[in-house]
Design an enzyme around this catalytic site. Structure first.
Site, short mmCIF file in Angstrom:
data_model
loop_
_atom_site.label_atom_id
_atom_site.label_comp_id
_atom_site.label_asym_id
_atom_site.label_seq_id
_atom_site.Cartn_x
_atom_site.Cartn_y
_atom_site.Cartn_z
N LEU A 104 -2.01 4.71 -3.28
CA LEU A 104 -2.30 5.40 -4.52
C LEU A 104 -1.59 4.63 -5.62
CD1 LEU A 104 -1.87 9.21 -3.61
CD2 LEU A 104 -3.99 7.89 -3.80
N ASP A 105 -2.27 4.43 -6.74
CA ASP A 105 -1.66 3.69 -7.84
C ASP A 105 -0.36 4.34 -8.28
OD1 ASP A 105 -3.89 2.10 -7.73
OD2 ASP A 105 -4.91 3.09 -9.41
N LYS A 106 0.47 3.58 -8.95
CA LYS A 106 1.77 4.08 -9.39
C LYS A 106 1.64 5.34 -10.23
CE LYS A 106 5.99 2.49 -11.74
NZ LYS A 106 6.65 1.34 -12.42
N HIS A 192 -8.08 0.05 -6.94
CA HIS A 192 -8.37 0.79 -8.18
C HIS A 192 -9.81 1.32 -8.20
CE1 HIS A 192 -4.52 -0.25 -9.74
NE2 HIS A 192 -4.80 -1.49 -10.13
#
Length: 243
Positions: A104-106, A192
């Site tokens: 999961l992205d930051k 993404h």
């Protein structure tokens, strides 16, 4: 199941076998009430009681944690500069080889599975298995039925990469703010991906949250940064979805 004592301690996060050897010299480890200093000693994990400095140790081949990932931490096992999802675990819950299943992205929140079961992780992430992942998002722009139709067919993102059909739900739209609240279910995990998919149709993701994976929904009682072990029922459900 029989296992060497040093291997058990290493698995439980007490360090390498060399470090465990030094640990056994310094701290009192008892097996069924008897002091043991030799890491090569074999124990039966289902019947022998092992205590280290008075603490009972329980061997589990695999662990499975449901984490509510907060913003500001990265989906990695270690990083020299950033705080990782593994850093959120309490020392007693650390296990050798534990890692996040997928990324999961930051700035993305939500359900992230942490485990040391590589086989299950592989199945959950394999595109061939088509394990669904459901995201909730707030986006700049008004999502339309035309967008839904395109997502249902699958399309090309960034002019070079094809994404498989997905389910795009319009939860609400705010015409005054020109924003939409959507749910998106995908069966892949490209870099993404959700943000790139929305960008392709002229929308920008503002907030992104993973609600579920493999049909298993994030426990609403978990605050951001909190985690718990999967129940046997949840684990069995997840394994069934990955088969």
């Amino acid at each position: 199941m029989k296992i060497r004592l040093d291997k058990m301690l290493s698995h439980l996060g007490y360090g390498s076998r060399k470090e465990v050897k030094n640990l056994l010299k310094k701290q009192e480890l008892l097996v069924n009430g008897q002091r043991v200093k030799d890491g090569k000693a074999s124990i039966e994990t289902t019947s022998d009681q092992v205590t280290l400095a008075g603490e009972v140790l329980v061997y589990e081949a695999f662990v499975y944690y449901m984490l509510h990932k907060p913003k500001g931490v990265i989906s990695a096992t270690e990083d020299a500069r950033e705080r990782t999802v593994i850093d959120l675990l309490r020392p007693e819950d650390l296990r050798a080889g534990i890692f996040p299943v997928g990324r999961l992205d930051k700035d993305t929140t939500g359900f992230l599975l942490l485990t040391n079961d590589g086989s299950l992780a592989h199945d959950l992430l394999s595109p061939k298995k088509k394990v669904p992942k459901r995201y909730l998002a707030t986006v700049d722009g008004l999502v339309t039925s035309k967008d839904q139709a395109l997502f249902a067919e699958g399309f090309e993102i960034d002019g070079q990469e094809w994404v498989k059909p997905s389910q795009l739900e319009i939860l609400s739209v705010d015409t005054s703010r020109q924003q939409s609240h959507i749910a998106l279910t995908i069966v892949e995990g490209k870099f993404h991906q959700v943000k790139r998919m929305m960008k392709t149709v002229g929308k920008t993701v503002i907030e992104l949250h993973r609600e579920s994976m493999g049909g298993l929904t994030l426990d609403q009682n978990l605050k951001r940064g909190d985690y718990r072990q999967l129940t046997e029922k949840e684990l069995a459900f997840l394994k069934e979805k990955a088969n």
